[in-house]
Design an enzyme around this catalytic site. Structure first.
Site, PDB file in Angstrom:
ATOM      1  CD  GLU A 154      34.361  78.473  60.843  1.00 25.45           C
ATOM      2  OE1 GLU A 154      33.762  78.642  61.920  1.00 25.45           O
ATOM      3  OE2 GLU A 154      35.102  79.332  60.335  1.00 25.45           O
ATOM      4  N   GLY A 158      24.642  89.512  58.339  1.00 33.36           N
ATOM      5  CA  GLY A 158      24.470  88.355  57.461  1.00 33.36           C
ATOM      6  C   GLY A 158      25.713  87.996  56.672  1.00 33.36           C
ATOM      7  N   GLY A 199      28.527  86.513  58.248  1.00 36.01           N
ATOM      8  CA  GLY A 199      29.332  85.527  58.966  1.00 36.01           C
ATOM      9  C   GLY A 199      30.355  86.147  59.887  1.00 36.01           C
ATOM     10  CG  LEU A 200      32.411  89.278  59.355  1.00 37.39           C
ATOM     11  CD1 LEU A 200      32.833  90.653  58.863  1.00 37.39           C
ATOM     12  CD2 LEU A 200      33.642  88.384  59.523  1.00 37.39           C
ATOM     13  CG  ASP A 245      29.473  83.002  66.368  1.00 35.82           C
ATOM     14  OD1 ASP A 245      30.553  82.466  66.079  1.00 35.82           O
ATOM     15  OD2 ASP A 245      28.423  82.818  65.724  1.00 35.82           O
TER      16      ASP A 245
HETATM   17  C1  GLA Z   1      28.047  80.014  63.395  1.00 38.95           C
HETATM   18  C2  GLA Z   1      27.643  79.601  64.807  1.00 38.95           C
HETATM   19  C3  GLA Z   1      28.868  79.195  65.622  1.00 38.95           C
HETATM   20  C4  GLA Z   1      29.702  78.137  64.888  1.00 38.95           C
HETATM   21  C5  GLA Z   1      29.969  78.590  63.444  1.00 38.95           C
HETATM   22  C6  GLA Z   1      30.650  77.535  62.630  1.00 38.95           C
HETATM   23  O1  GLA Z   1      28.825  81.170  63.430  1.00 38.95           O
HETATM   24  O2  GLA Z   1      26.989  80.668  65.466  1.00 38.95           O
HETATM   25  O3  GLA Z   1      28.466  78.723  66.893  1.00 38.95           O
HETATM   26  O4  GLA Z   1      29.080  76.897  64.928  1.00 38.95           O
HETATM   27  O5  GLA Z   1      28.765  78.958  62.772  1.00 38.95           O
HETATM   28  O6  GLA Z   1      31.929  77.285  63.121  1.00 38.95           O
END
Ligand code: GLA
Length: 386
Positions: free
Chosen positions: A35, A129, A131-132, A179
């Protein structure tokens, strides 16, 4: 999945009064480990999940693309000949959601690919929103749609890079590649190991008998853009002070020897990154051995590091993680994605997953008065035509 296919087909029929010619699907992702290291040239270990964006579409008879976001009940029309400025569509501001598909058309055109006009209807069950990576899923879905119409050559990694470019340069979010990569390259029942420097990657089977459980704190990610950029700057500063191209080039031992030369806050940020890169390398090895207990311990360490060193957790994420670890069958629990709200990811014994999900939700509500959503996820295939 079939129900989504039928739903998006029907929505297209209702909107455009004909059957769609094509359907694409692009998944969200959950990150198991690695992460805040993608923008430091590190290693990441995400998986695409069984929540996705679906687009039904057909080549448009006019030079204008019409995109209908059914979940928001909004639509935009634009021509690829004159891509609207980020904030302007016929004198009106471009709605935020539309910056993602329009940005993809911009990135494709900029790279020399055609984006034939299309009529499209899209819907998604990737929570926004949280984080997925709901936005990366939108990007990968539209890039796949334009590829289907134009027939250009671009493999999954190339499509991921185009999506990242759209997000960095058109939408204006300074994300790494993880992502888009996960949404583009996912494989059913597998995690994905990516070296963010060389972009070499491979799939890793998820061991039998474990479930990935995602728990949404119901705290929307707040302040995330500015805080994310601050974290990136601290990492760049640390790399510069180490005389390295990026923190990928700084080993844990070298960091320990020289950390006193860094300002205290920069040192904490850098410590998370150098240790997390090492942790992810170890973790993928453990996962391949099926050693889920040791893997889970590294997930736990990751959370502590994100909380104390990188400072991207929040009280609700910490509560969710604490409860998860006290429940039967939990091997590891941590926040996933950028942080500041959103979801946790939990590795749980399959036989306990249902009870874990129910127990986690009810205890979290009792402690926080918030209504979480808890999903038992399946790792799924990446974006493509269905
Ligand atoms: C977001 C960003 C990714 C990565 C994560 C943290 O999801 O889009 O590129 O940096 O945060 O790991």
């Amino acid at each position: 999945m079939n129900s989504f296919r039928e739903r998006v087909t029907q929505l297209f029929q209702d909107t455009f009064d004909e059957q769609p010619k094509f359907i694409v699907r692009a998944p969200g992702r959950v990150n198991l480990l690695g992460e805040h290291v993608d923008y430091n040239d590190g290693f990441v270990l995400p998986a695409a999940i069984d929540r996705a964006v679906w687009i039904a579409f057909t080549a448009a008879p006019s030079p204008h693309s019409t995109l209908v976001a059914v979940d928001l009940d909004e639509r935009v029309s634009f021509s690829s000949e004159t891509i609207p400025a980020k904030t302007d569509l016929d004198g009106k501001p471009l709605p935020h959601w539309a910056k993602y598909p329009v940005g993809c058309a911009w990135a494709l055109n900029d790279a020399g690919y055609e984006t034939p006009a299309l009529n499209a209807v899209f819907t998604s069950d990737v929570p926004r929103g949280s984080g997925l990576s709901s936005s990366a899923a939108v990007e990968m879905a539209f890039i796949s749609a334009w590829q289907a119409l134009a027939g250009f050559e671009a493999d999954a990694m190339a499509r991921a890079q185009l999506g990242q470019r759209a997000e960095n340069l058109y939408v204006g979010v300074n994300c790494g590649i993880m992502d888009q990569f996960a949404s583009a390259c996912g494989k059913r029942d597998h995690a994905l190991f990516l070296d963010c420097r060389s972009l070499e990657w491979h799939t890793v089977p998820l061991p039998d008998g474990v479930a990935i459980v995602v728990a949404d704190t119901a705290v929307p990610r707040s302040l995330s853009d500015s805080a994310y950029n601050e974290r990136r700057s601290a990492c760049e500063e640390a790399a510069r002070l180490f005389g390295a191209k990026s923190l990928r080039d700084v080993s844990v031992a070298e960091f320990q020897r020289n950390k006193n030369k860094l300002p205290e806050l920069v040192a904490r940020r850098a410590q998370h990154v150098v240790e997390e890169i090492q942790r992810t390398e170890q973790a993928v090895f453990l996962l391949k051995q099926g050693n889920v207990r040791a893997f889970g311990r590294l997930m736990n360490e990751c959370h502590e590091s994100l909380r104390d060193l990188y400072e991207v957790s929040c009280p609700e994420l910490d509560v969710m993680v604490r409860i998860a670890r006290s429940l039967d069958g939990c091997y590891g629990a941590r926040l996933t994605g950028a942080g500041f709200g959103g979801c946790t990811v939990n590795l749980v014994a399959h036989s306990e997953a249902e009870a874990f999900a129910t127990g986690l939700a009810s205890r979290y509500t009792r402690e926080t008065d918030k209504n979480p959503s808890v999903y038992i996820c399946r790792a799924e295939a990446g974006a493509g035509m269905v």
